[in-house]
Design a protein around this motif. Structure first.
Motif, mmCIF file in Angstrom:
data_model
loop_
_atom_site.group_PDB
_atom_site.id
_atom_site.type_symbol
_atom_site.label_atom_id
_atom_site.label_comp_id
_atom_site.label_asym_id
_atom_site.label_seq_id
_atom_site.Cartn_x
_atom_site.Cartn_y
_atom_site.Cartn_z
ATOM 1 N N HIS A 6 -1.615 -7.071 -13.381
ATOM 2 C CA HIS A 6 -2.291 -7.861 -12.348
ATOM 3 C C HIS A 6 -2.017 -7.332 -10.939
ATOM 4 O O HIS A 6 -2.552 -7.859 -9.976
ATOM 5 C CB HIS A 6 -1.824 -9.333 -12.414
ATOM 6 C CG HIS A 6 -1.865 -9.887 -13.798
ATOM 7 N ND1 HIS A 6 -3.046 -10.217 -14.437
ATOM 8 C CD2 HIS A 6 -0.863 -10.126 -14.688
ATOM 9 C CE1 HIS A 6 -2.772 -10.656 -15.662
ATOM 10 N NE2 HIS A 6 -1.463 -10.606 -15.832
ATOM 11 N N SER A 7 -1.171 -6.325 -10.836
ATOM 12 C CA SER A 7 -0.789 -5.843 -9.514
ATOM 13 C C SER A 7 -0.984 -4.336 -9.404
ATOM 14 O O SER A 7 -0.310 -3.564 -10.076
ATOM 15 C CB SER A 7 0.685 -6.195 -9.240
ATOM 16 O OG SER A 7 1.185 -5.417 -8.167
ATOM 17 N N GLU A 8 -1.911 -3.944 -8.537
ATOM 18 C CA GLU A 8 -2.167 -2.514 -8.329
ATOM 19 C C GLU A 8 -0.901 -1.842 -7.792
ATOM 20 O O GLU A 8 -0.554 -0.717 -8.178
ATOM 21 C CB GLU A 8 -3.316 -2.344 -7.314
ATOM 22 C CG GLU A 8 -3.682 -0.893 -7.078
ATOM 23 C CD GLU A 8 -4.392 -0.642 -5.741
ATOM 24 O OE1 GLU A 8 -4.917 0.472 -5.591
ATOM 25 O OE2 GLU A 8 -4.384 -1.526 -4.867
ATOM 26 N N LEU B 109 4.379 8.585 2.199
ATOM 27 C CA LEU B 109 4.070 9.781 2.993
ATOM 28 C C LEU B 109 5.241 10.109 3.926
ATOM 29 O O LEU B 109 5.593 11.276 4.122
ATOM 30 C CB LEU B 109 2.787 9.566 3.801
ATOM 31 C CG LEU B 109 1.497 9.487 2.965
ATOM 32 C CD1 LEU B 109 0.316 9.076 3.827
ATOM 33 C CD2 LEU B 109 1.215 10.816 2.269
ATOM 34 N N PHE B 110 5.854 9.067 4.481
ATOM 35 C CA PHE B 110 7.012 9.257 5.352
ATOM 36 C C PHE B 110 8.161 9.912 4.576
ATOM 37 O O PHE B 110 8.768 10.882 5.041
ATOM 38 C CB PHE B 110 7.452 7.902 5.933
ATOM 39 C CG PHE B 110 8.842 7.907 6.490
ATOM 40 C CD1 PHE B 110 9.109 8.449 7.747
ATOM 41 C CD2 PHE B 110 9.912 7.384 5.758
ATOM 42 C CE1 PHE B 110 10.405 8.467 8.260
ATOM 43 C CE2 PHE B 110 11.203 7.400 6.264
ATOM 44 C CZ PHE B 110 11.443 7.945 7.516
ATOM 45 N N ALA C 210 9.571 -2.326 2.806
ATOM 46 C CA ALA C 210 9.303 -3.423 3.747
ATOM 47 C C ALA C 210 9.763 -3.080 5.161
ATOM 48 O O ALA C 210 9.643 -3.887 6.075
ATOM 49 C CB ALA C 210 10.014 -4.696 3.277
ATOM 50 N N GLU C 211 10.309 -1.867 5.349
ATOM 51 C CA GLU C 211 10.807 -1.485 6.676
ATOM 52 C C GLU C 211 9.656 -1.093 7.600
ATOM 53 O O GLU C 211 8.620 -0.600 7.156
ATOM 54 C CB GLU C 211 11.768 -0.291 6.555
ATOM 55 C CG GLU C 211 13.138 -0.659 6.010
ATOM 56 C CD GLU C 211 13.991 -1.430 7.005
ATOM 57 O OE1 GLU C 211 14.379 -0.870 8.031
ATOM 58 O OE2 GLU C 211 14.259 -2.614 6.734
ATOM 59 N N THR D 295 4.741 -8.894 -2.958
ATOM 60 C CA THR D 295 4.056 -9.256 -1.707
ATOM 61 C C THR D 295 3.402 -8.044 -1.040
ATOM 62 O O THR D 295 2.680 -8.193 -0.064
ATOM 63 C CB THR D 295 5.049 -9.851 -0.675
ATOM 64 O OG1 THR D 295 5.988 -8.826 -0.298
ATOM 65 C CG2 THR D 295 5.786 -11.045 -1.232
ATOM 66 N N LEU D 296 3.686 -6.831 -1.564
ATOM 67 C CA LEU D 296 3.222 -5.622 -0.867
ATOM 68 C C LEU D 296 1.855 -5.163 -1.354
ATOM 69 O O LEU D 296 1.537 -5.246 -2.537
ATOM 70 C CB LEU D 296 4.236 -4.482 -1.066
ATOM 71 C CG LEU D 296 5.638 -4.726 -0.507
ATOM 72 C CD1 LEU D 296 6.557 -3.577 -0.893
ATOM 73 C CD2 LEU D 296 5.614 -4.900 1.005
ATOM 74 N N ASP D 297 1.079 -4.650 -0.404
ATOM 75 C CA ASP D 297 -0.206 -4.052 -0.722
ATOM 76 C C ASP D 297 -0.025 -2.532 -0.716
ATOM 77 O O ASP D 297 0.483 -1.976 0.255
ATOM 78 C CB ASP D 297 -1.235 -4.478 0.338
ATOM 79 C CG ASP D 297 -2.587 -3.809 0.110
ATOM 80 O OD1 ASP D 297 -2.762 -2.653 0.553
ATOM 81 O OD2 ASP D 297 -3.458 -4.432 -0.524
ATOM 82 N N PHE D 298 -0.443 -1.865 -1.793
ATOM 83 C CA PHE D 298 -0.158 -0.430 -1.916
ATOM 84 C C PHE D 298 -0.751 0.366 -0.759
ATOM 85 O O PHE D 298 -0.064 1.151 -0.114
ATOM 86 C CB PHE D 298 -0.678 0.117 -3.257
ATOM 87 C CG PHE D 298 -0.181 1.509 -3.534
ATOM 88 C CD1 PHE D 298 1.061 1.721 -4.122
ATOM 89 C CD2 PHE D 298 -0.926 2.624 -3.172
ATOM 90 C CE1 PHE D 298 1.548 3.005 -4.342
ATOM 91 C CE2 PHE D 298 -0.447 3.912 -3.387
ATOM 92 C CZ PHE D 298 0.796 4.103 -3.981
ATOM 93 N N GLU D 299 -2.038 0.156 -0.488
ATOM 94 C CA GLU D 299 -2.710 0.951 0.558
ATOM 95 C C GLU D 299 -2.153 0.638 1.944
ATOM 96 O O GLU D 299 -1.950 1.519 2.765
ATOM 97 C CB GLU D 299 -4.230 0.700 0.541
ATOM 98 C CG GLU D 299 -4.925 1.221 -0.718
ATOM 99 C CD GLU D 299 -4.677 2.717 -0.956
ATOM 100 O OE1 GLU D 299 -4.633 3.479 0.032
ATOM 101 O OE2 GLU D 299 -4.521 3.124 -2.124
ATOM 102 N N LYS D 300 -1.881 -0.642 2.197
ATOM 103 C CA LYS D 300 -1.491 -1.070 3.540
ATOM 104 C C LYS D 300 0.007 -0.868 3.803
ATOM 105 O O LYS D 300 0.410 -0.439 4.877
ATOM 106 C CB LYS D 300 -1.860 -2.559 3.728
ATOM 107 C CG LYS D 300 -1.717 -3.072 5.172
ATOM 108 C CD LYS D 300 -2.468 -4.367 5.376
ATOM 109 C CE LYS D 300 -1.801 -5.538 4.687
ATOM 110 N NZ LYS D 300 -0.534 -5.955 5.347
ATOM 111 N N ASP D 301 0.837 -1.168 2.793
ATOM 112 C CA ASP D 301 2.286 -1.176 3.014
ATOM 113 C C ASP D 301 3.018 0.026 2.414
ATOM 114 O O ASP D 301 3.936 0.569 3.016
ATOM 115 C CB ASP D 301 2.908 -2.451 2.394
ATOM 116 C CG ASP D 301 2.259 -3.723 2.914
ATOM 117 O OD1 ASP D 301 2.071 -3.810 4.143
ATOM 118 O OD2 ASP D 301 1.934 -4.605 2.098
ATOM 119 N N VAL D 302 2.614 0.406 1.200
ATOM 120 C CA VAL D 302 3.422 1.364 0.430
ATOM 121 C C VAL D 302 3.074 2.817 0.748
ATOM 122 O O VAL D 302 3.963 3.653 0.927
ATOM 123 C CB VAL D 302 3.280 1.097 -1.090
ATOM 124 C CG1 VAL D 302 4.066 2.118 -1.903
ATOM 125 C CG2 VAL D 302 3.735 -0.323 -1.414
#
Length: 306
Positions: free
Chosen positions: A41-43, A82-83, A106-107, A70-77
């Motif tokens: 259920h979670s990408e 990449l960093f 989450a940083e 709570t994290l969105d892969f594209e937006k948060d991860v």
């Protein structure tokens, strides 16, 4: 081994300010006891599993499971991945890295970049930073102030040059993330209980950084055997401090075998001198043939008599 064991709880090794930042958002209540049930259920979870993240380990860490949900892969991860790649964490290490430190997802990216910039300003090279971050996954959760204080502590406490301080933490980067109390205690043990001079402690730590985080009990027992039973003076232990990383049983068995053969000679001024390095680091076969001048069968037979 202190160097290889990830913290049982992330909150052990991060400041309260960092901890608050990590779990500041309201977290999803877990309806299940395992993250595996959420993968379909979670990408984000599905992609992290594909990267090699071990969810069974992540969920043992405090609030890490709820955090990932709570994290969105594209937006948060993606930006953190990449960093990390830019810092020098290898593709095949991203999964193991995030398994040990999921909190980095989450940083704030800018804060992470500031910490790397600080290390560069202290003249750590790109490859050195990559090695430190990979070997101490919690490193980048620490503020610049904390990192600066840590480097200052080791420089001042050990009286090391800037270059030697850098070399020390490159070889054992968890010195920057672990607790300082055990380090302070071990330094005191070396000085007050084992009787080493400050300049000797400096040399010992620089050659064998793990002594700073070794078990105090083991350190004292090993010293007692080497110094009081085998008669090794302080200056020789300072020359070969890697002997403290060896198992006491191995030292004892080999010393007793050499004593039995009349070959236990550790004074470099005497003929048939055996260095501490040869005593502990050689495999049994080589130790027997080259040092003890005996067969491995003789050694095994002798051990049965102990």
């Amino acid at each position: 081994d202190w160097d290889d064991v990830p913290p049982s709880s992330a909150l052990e090794e991060i400041s309260e300010e960092d901890a608050v930042q990590i779990i500041a958002e309201p977290l999803l209540p877990l309806q299940s006891s395992t993250l595996r049930d959420y993968v379909d259920h979670s990408e984000t979870l599905a992609k992290l599993v594909h990267l090699g993240v071990d969810l069974s380990q992540v969920e043992k860490r405090q609030k890490a499971g709820q955090l990932l949900l709570t994290l969105d892969f594209e937006k948060d991860v993606r930006k953190i991945l990449l960093f990390l790649k830019d810092v020098g964490v290898e593709d095949n290490q991203l999964g193991p890295f995030l398994t040990k430190n999921p909190y980095i997802l989450a940083e704030d990216l800018e804060a992470l970049e500031t910490r790397v910039a600080y290390l560069k300003s202290k003249k750590f090279g790109k490859a050195e930073i990559a090695q430190m971050v990979s070997r101490a996954p919690y490193l980048l959760l620490f503020s610049v102030e904390r990192l600066d204080n840590r480097l200052g502590f080791f420089k001042n406490e050990l009286g090391l040059s800037v270059k030697k301080t850098k070399d020390l933490v490159i070889r054992l980067p968890r010195l920057l993330t672990g607790k300082l109390e055990p380090v302070k205690e071990n330094l005191q043990v070396c000085q007050l209980e084992l009787g080493f001079q400050r300049n000797e402690i400096q040399q010992i730590v620089f050659k064998t950084p793990k002594i700073l985080t070794a078990s105090k009990k083991r350190l004292k027992q090993t010293f007692d055997y080497l110094h009081n039973i085998m008669g090794i003076p302080h200056h020789m232990l300072t020359r070969f401090p890697q002997v403290f990383n060896s198992k006491l049983l191995r030292i004892r068995e080999r010393h007793m075998f050499l004593t039995f053969l009349g070959r236990a000679q550790y004074d470099p001024a005497q003929p048939s001198y055996i260095s501490l390095d040869q005593l502990v680091s050689l495999p049994d076969e080589v130790f027997c043939t080259e040092i003890a001048k005996a067969s491995i069968q003789d050694f095994e037979k002798f051990l049965k008599t102990l």
